[in-house]
Design a protein around this motif. Structure first.
Motif, mmCIF file in Angstrom:
data_model
loop_
_atom_site.group_PDB
_atom_site.id
_atom_site.type_symbol
_atom_site.label_atom_id
_atom_site.label_comp_id
_atom_site.label_asym_id
_atom_site.label_seq_id
_atom_site.Cartn_x
_atom_site.Cartn_y
_atom_site.Cartn_z
ATOM 1 N N SER A 133 0.796 -1.133 0.116
ATOM 2 C CA SER A 133 0.004 -0.110 0.084
ATOM 3 C C SER A 133 0.838 1.503 -0.068
ATOM 4 N N GLU A 134 1.958 1.200 -0.816
ATOM 5 C CA GLU A 134 2.839 2.361 -1.087
ATOM 6 C C GLU A 134 3.685 2.220 -2.207
ATOM 7 N N GLY A 135 4.239 3.381 -2.620
ATOM 8 C CA GLY A 135 5.063 3.201 -3.725
ATOM 9 C C GLY A 135 4.778 4.434 -4.904
ATOM 10 N N TYR A 136 5.539 4.638 -5.836
ATOM 11 C CA TYR A 136 5.558 5.727 -6.684
ATOM 12 C C TYR A 136 6.265 5.122 -7.954
ATOM 13 N N VAL A 137 5.468 5.609 -8.941
ATOM 14 C CA VAL A 137 5.809 5.263 -10.204
ATOM 15 C C VAL A 137 5.804 6.533 -11.265
ATOM 16 N N PHE A 138 6.802 6.805 -11.722
ATOM 17 C CA PHE A 138 6.915 7.916 -12.819
ATOM 18 C C PHE A 138 7.297 7.290 -14.162
#
Length: 234
Positions: free
Chosen positions: A130-135
């Protein structure tokens, strides 16, 4: 400390993002085609911040088998990826009626299929945590077709669509997704130009955008950032 995976990490925007995230204290998984370039980047990162770990993985993103191998390695060997930067891209100029018949397929592999595969691999564990970042590093060509870069424009449009799909599916699971949309940026694709550097976006500008987004509050998600040269496209 968190870990960031950057594709196309050794040049242009990828290099700038790698160095900036290392400066911010992120461990770096650097992926690029040439091992010599990766070793050079590792040295640069260590000069920026000797306290971060650097993992090097050579991968030719034009080769589907190498992309699959990278995904398998990530699932087996990497405990956690907190930030994925889908930066690697292919740009070969060509008009729709004149470019090689394989141009679209080649652009799709690097610009769409590779980030699609990596995003599927990495976001599974992000969803579970329930966490993380995609660019994704897109392009203004995704929204304003460039006739002299036909296949590039088509595939960057597809990448923008992929970014939207990932965001909509994962936002309820706490995973943030941002599309960075640069205009004319002074990378190796502009080698030999006579246009002054002051007229371009610099790779460091894109890196600053990524760092700025990552510094925002837990409740904030930036859907996209469009960065253009001050006088318009070059």
């Amino acid at each position: 400390m968190k870990t960031a995976l950057i594709t196309g990490a050794t040049k242009g925007m990828g290099r700038a993002i790698s160095l900036s995230l290392a400066h911010e204290g992120y461990h770096v998984i650097a992926c690029a085609r040439k091992q010599d370039d990766l070793l050079r980047l590792e040295k640069e990162i260590q000069e920026v911040n000797a306290g971060v770990k650097v993992y090097l993985r050579s991968c030719d993103f034009a080769d589907p088998e190498q992309v699959r191998s990278l995904c398998v390695w990530l699932e087996r060997e990497v405990e956690q990826v907190d930030v994925l930067i889908n930066n690697v891209g292919l740009f070969v100029p060509g008009h729709f009626l004149d470019e090689d018949e394989n141009a679209l397929r080649q652009h799709m592999q690097v610009n769409v299929f590779a980030p699609h595969a990596l995003s599927r691999t990495v976001t599974k564990s992000m969803k579970a945590r329930s966490e993380g970042y995609v660019f994704t590093i897109s392009s203004v060509a995704a929204r304003e077709a460039v006739p002299s870069a036909a296949s590039y424009s088509v595939t960057k449009s597809a990448l923008a669509g992929l970014t939207n799909v990932i965001r909509e599916e994962l936002k309820q699971h706490g995973v943030k997704v941002t599309e960075i949309v640069p205009g004319s940026t002074l990378t190796s694709s502009w080698d030999g130009t006579t246009v002054p550097a002051s007229e371009f976006i610099l790779p460091e500008d894109i890196a600053k955008a990524v760092v700025s987004v990552l510094s925002m509050s837990e409740g904030a998600n930036v859907d996209k950032i469009v960065v253009r040269p001050r006088r318009g496209q070059i």
